[in-house]
Scaffold this active site. Structure first.
Site, PDB file in Angstrom:
ATOM      1  N   ASP A  60     -39.368 -11.760   5.676  1.00 38.06           N
ATOM      2  CA  ASP A  60     -37.947 -11.578   5.993  1.00 38.06           C
ATOM      3  C   ASP A  60     -37.225 -10.734   4.950  1.00 38.06           C
ATOM      4  O   ASP A  60     -36.070 -10.341   5.148  1.00 38.06           O
ATOM      5  CB  ASP A  60     -37.271 -12.948   6.160  1.00 38.06           C
ATOM      6  CG  ASP A  60     -37.821 -13.693   7.372  1.00 38.06           C
ATOM      7  OD1 ASP A  60     -38.297 -13.025   8.322  1.00 38.06           O
ATOM      8  OD2 ASP A  60     -37.791 -14.934   7.374  1.00 38.06           O
ATOM      9  N   LYS A  64     -39.883  -9.020  15.452  1.00 39.65           N
ATOM     10  CA  LYS A  64     -38.774  -9.846  14.938  1.00 39.65           C
ATOM     11  C   LYS A  64     -37.506  -9.638  15.779  1.00 39.65           C
ATOM     12  O   LYS A  64     -37.566  -9.097  16.873  1.00 39.65           O
ATOM     13  CB  LYS A  64     -38.536  -9.520  13.464  1.00 39.65           C
ATOM     14  CG  LYS A  64     -39.735  -9.846  12.580  1.00 39.65           C
ATOM     15  CD  LYS A  64     -39.972 -11.336  12.514  1.00 39.65           C
ATOM     16  CE  LYS A  64     -41.206 -11.676  11.710  1.00 39.65           C
ATOM     17  NZ  LYS A  64     -41.568 -13.080  11.783  1.00 39.65           N
ATOM     18  N   LYS A 109     -32.455 -21.741   6.216  1.00 41.46           N
ATOM     19  CA  LYS A 109     -32.500 -21.734   7.684  1.00 41.46           C
ATOM     20  C   LYS A 109     -33.812 -22.331   8.194  1.00 41.46           C
ATOM     21  O   LYS A 109     -33.808 -23.175   9.089  1.00 41.46           O
ATOM     22  CB  LYS A 109     -32.324 -20.285   8.159  1.00 41.46           C
ATOM     23  CG  LYS A 109     -32.342 -20.081   9.648  1.00 41.46           C
ATOM     24  CD  LYS A 109     -31.699 -18.766  10.018  1.00 41.46           C
ATOM     25  CE  LYS A 109     -32.621 -17.573   9.953  1.00 41.46           C
ATOM     26  NZ  LYS A 109     -33.596 -17.501  11.051  1.00 41.46           N
ATOM     27  N   SER A 110     -34.931 -21.908   7.618  1.00 39.05           N
ATOM     28  CA  SER A 110     -36.234 -22.418   8.084  1.00 39.05           C
ATOM     29  C   SER A 110     -36.315 -23.932   7.935  1.00 39.05           C
ATOM     30  O   SER A 110     -36.791 -24.643   8.828  1.00 39.05           O
ATOM     31  CB  SER A 110     -37.371 -21.832   7.242  1.00 39.05           C
ATOM     32  OG  SER A 110     -37.658 -20.541   7.655  1.00 39.05           O
ATOM     33  N   GLN A 133     -44.114 -20.148  12.343  1.00 37.65           N
ATOM     34  CA  GLN A 133     -43.498 -20.728  13.543  1.00 37.65           C
ATOM     35  C   GLN A 133     -44.559 -21.314  14.455  1.00 37.65           C
ATOM     36  O   GLN A 133     -44.406 -22.406  14.997  1.00 37.65           O
ATOM     37  CB  GLN A 133     -42.694 -19.664  14.293  1.00 37.65           C
ATOM     38  CG  GLN A 133     -41.420 -19.268  13.575  1.00 37.65           C
ATOM     39  CD  GLN A 133     -40.634 -18.225  14.334  1.00 37.65           C
ATOM     40  OE1 GLN A 133     -41.008 -17.817  15.429  1.00 37.65           O
ATOM     41  NE2 GLN A 133     -39.545 -17.777  13.742  1.00 37.65           N
ATOM     42  N   ARG A 192     -36.444 -27.296  10.736  1.00 43.29           N
ATOM     43  CA  ARG A 192     -37.518 -28.302  10.677  1.00 43.29           C
ATOM     44  C   ARG A 192     -36.960 -29.720  10.538  1.00 43.29           C
ATOM     45  O   ARG A 192     -37.375 -30.640  11.250  1.00 43.29           O
ATOM     46  CB  ARG A 192     -38.454 -27.981   9.511  1.00 43.29           C
ATOM     47  CG  ARG A 192     -39.377 -26.812   9.837  1.00 43.29           C
ATOM     48  CD  ARG A 192     -39.891 -26.146   8.586  1.00 43.29           C
ATOM     49  NE  ARG A 192     -40.910 -25.147   8.890  1.00 43.29           N
ATOM     50  CZ  ARG A 192     -40.653 -23.908   9.332  1.00 43.29           C
ATOM     51  NH1 ARG A 192     -39.402 -23.505   9.545  1.00 43.29           N
ATOM     52  NH2 ARG A 192     -41.639 -23.062   9.571  1.00 43.29           N
ATOM     53  N   ARG A 210     -30.698  -9.294   9.475  1.00 44.57           N
ATOM     54  CA  ARG A 210     -31.289  -8.885   8.183  1.00 44.57           C
ATOM     55  C   ARG A 210     -31.150  -7.379   7.963  1.00 44.57           C
ATOM     56  O   ARG A 210     -31.083  -6.924   6.825  1.00 44.57           O
ATOM     57  CB  ARG A 210     -32.745  -9.335   8.085  1.00 44.57           C
ATOM     58  CG  ARG A 210     -32.847 -10.862   8.110  1.00 44.57           C
ATOM     59  CD  ARG A 210     -34.005 -11.439   7.360  1.00 44.57           C
ATOM     60  NE  ARG A 210     -34.166 -12.838   7.727  1.00 44.57           N
ATOM     61  CZ  ARG A 210     -33.522 -13.861   7.150  1.00 44.57           C
ATOM     62  NH1 ARG A 210     -32.691 -13.648   6.146  1.00 44.57           N
ATOM     63  NH2 ARG A 210     -33.704 -15.101   7.563  1.00 44.57           N
ATOM     64  N   ARG A 255     -38.458  -4.343  13.368  1.00 46.79           N
ATOM     65  CA  ARG A 255     -37.927  -4.090  12.011  1.00 46.79           C
ATOM     66  C   ARG A 255     -38.594  -2.908  11.310  1.00 46.79           C
ATOM     67  O   ARG A 255     -38.074  -2.446  10.296  1.00 46.79           O
ATOM     68  CB  ARG A 255     -38.016  -5.343  11.148  1.00 46.79           C
ATOM     69  CG  ARG A 255     -36.906  -6.307  11.468  1.00 46.79           C
ATOM     70  CD  ARG A 255     -36.749  -7.399  10.423  1.00 46.79           C
ATOM     71  NE  ARG A 255     -35.709  -8.306  10.870  1.00 46.79           N
ATOM     72  CZ  ARG A 255     -35.700  -9.617  10.651  1.00 46.79           C
ATOM     73  NH1 ARG A 255     -36.681 -10.176   9.967  1.00 46.79           N
ATOM     74  NH2 ARG A 255     -34.706 -10.361  11.095  1.00 46.79           N
TER      75      ARG A 255
END
Ligand code: S3P
Length: 430
Positions: free
Chosen positions: A315, A342, A19-20, A165, A24, A388, A346
């Site tokens: 994560d 998050k 995903k990251s 980020q 990008r 998550r 979390r």
């Protein structure tokens, strides 16, 4: 969604693209002039939010199964969106798109869903404003962000917190700015942006105490391929390690060391996963992983995790907490206050749900501690809209004594549509 205790996991896991990295490559492709093809693009809702926002600023996107083609006239030609951009649930989308909007010559607004609209944005507003953009936010902190783009000027910025980020947001803005932008990190975070930039014709340097970009840069289109998502793999890795007789195979997993602190911790416990076919994909380390049940994991896994470890497993902490319920010495996570910022808080959502399934746990402002000698009884888990949390507590259902009921299971689509189907395909029932 009810998850029943399992006796083992066996089979092959097909992971979504990281995903990251997908965010990008999509953003860099949109900034480049020409047509970029990206293979194994994440099918997550978060990455779809990035593609949707890019489309709204005039970029052409064609999706075919796991491949995306992105056609753009380059970042100087972005178009003013006709409506408010919607980043959905995705912090990465709003922080990356904000950089692009700040470097464009129009006014725009970007916001997210109710969870994202409660997440802090000062961390990007302060440096982007110093670069010359003007941004107003709800209570100076929260989306919607109203952005007036400008001709940006490079800055030297020392990150006051560990955030990939924010680092990447500033590197993206640096590509559009005049002069040098230097981003200094005190704690290293995931380096996917730095690894990707040279493929798109930008050369970040380690200079002046940080990562330096000399702008403005014209980016070139390229063919890219995305590795499997390690953070998605983590749920299966830990479940297979914990369940007797398990053996699972994960092909093409991204194992960039800035993401795999979990593997380093497992090695400290004497657990080395079998890695084969190790290779680089667009600069990203990738391998095939085989995971088998391990007996020694429970005795030797570190009992306290904090400091520099945290950003590189940020994560994975909810699923580490599930592992923590079984560890012989218990598990404390500290100096992890960023977890409160998050998709949900979390620390709260992990502690709440550990208690919901019968685990004693102490909550701190910066983490939690799980005393040893406990068993998951089963119970009802509140996902709180956080993908998550839903996936981590599914692992609790597999390894516990009784079933775990996950509310709002659909929220897993934020990062991993099809997660429950993949999980069920591996389960050997007890
Ligand atoms: C991400 C960085 C991390 C992580 C998030 C994805 C990224 O956030 O928690 O899921 O893609 O750069 P922070 O940079 O805010 O810590």
């Amino acid at each position: 969604m009810q998850i029943q205790p399992a006796s083992s996991l066996r089979g092959t896991v097909l992971l979504p693209g990281d995903k990251s990295i997908s965010h990008r490559y999509a953003v860099l492709a949109a900034m480049a002039e020409g047509s970029t093809t990206i293979r194994n693009f994440s099918n997550s809702q978060d990455c779809q939010s990035t593609l949707d926002c890019l489309q709204q600023i005039g970029v052409d996107i064609h999706r075919r199964e796991r491949e995306v083609e992105i056609q753009s006239q380059g970042w100087t030609e972005f178009q003013q969106p006709t409506r408010t951009l919607d980043a959905g649930n995705s912090g990465t989308t709003i922080r990356f798109l904000s950089a692009l909007l700040c470097g464009s010559s129009f006014a725009s607004t970007i916001q997210g869903d109710s969870s994202l609209n409660r997440r802090p944005m000062q961390r990007i507003i302060i440096p982007l404003t110093r670069m010359g953009a003007s941004i107003s936010a709800h209570k100076d902190e929260y989306p919607p962000l109203h952005i007036s783009g400008a001709s940006l000027q490079g800055i030297h910025y020392r990150l006051p917190l560990a955030s990939a980020q924010v680092k990447s947001c500033l590197l993206l803005a640096g590509l559009m700015a005049r002069g040098q932008t230097v981003v200094e990190e005190t704690t290293p975070t995931r380096n996917h942006t730095e690894l990707a930039l040279p493929f798109f014709n930008a050369s970040p340097k380690h200079e002046n105490g940080g990562i330096a970009i000399e702008g403005p840069v014209s980016l070139k289109p390229v063919q890219m391929e995305i590795p499997g998502d390690f953070s998605a793999a983590a749920f299966f890795i830990l479940a297979a390690l914990l369940l007797p007789d398990s053996e699972i195979h994960l092909a093409g997993v991204g194992v960039n060391p800035s993401r795999t602190a979990l593997l380093a911790l497992l090695e400290q416990a004497g657990v080395r996963l079998e890695q084969t076919n190790t290779r680089l994909s667009n600069g990203e380390p990738v391998c095939d992983l085989t995971v088998r049940h391990s007996r020694q994991l429970l005795d030797r896994f570190p009992a306290q995790i904090q400091g520099e470890w945290i950003p590189n497993l940020i994560d994975e902490i909810p699923v580490l907490a599930v592992l923590g319920t079984r560890l012989k010495r218990g598990l404390a996570i500290r100096q992890a206050e960023e977890l409160r910022k998050k998709e949900s808080d979390r620390i709260h959502s992990t502690v709440l749900n550990l208690r919901n399934i019968g685990i004693r746990v102490e909550e701190f402002p910066d983490g939690f501690a799980i005393p040893p000698g406990q068993q998951i009884g089963g119970g009802r888990v509140q996902s709180l809209g956080d993908h998550r949390i839903a996936m981590a507590f599914s692992v609790a259902g597999l390894i516990g004594l009784g079933p775990v009921e996950i509310d709002d299971p659909a929220c897993v689509s934020v990062s991993f549509p099809g997660f429950f189907e993949v999980l069920q395909s591996l389960v050997v029932k007890s």
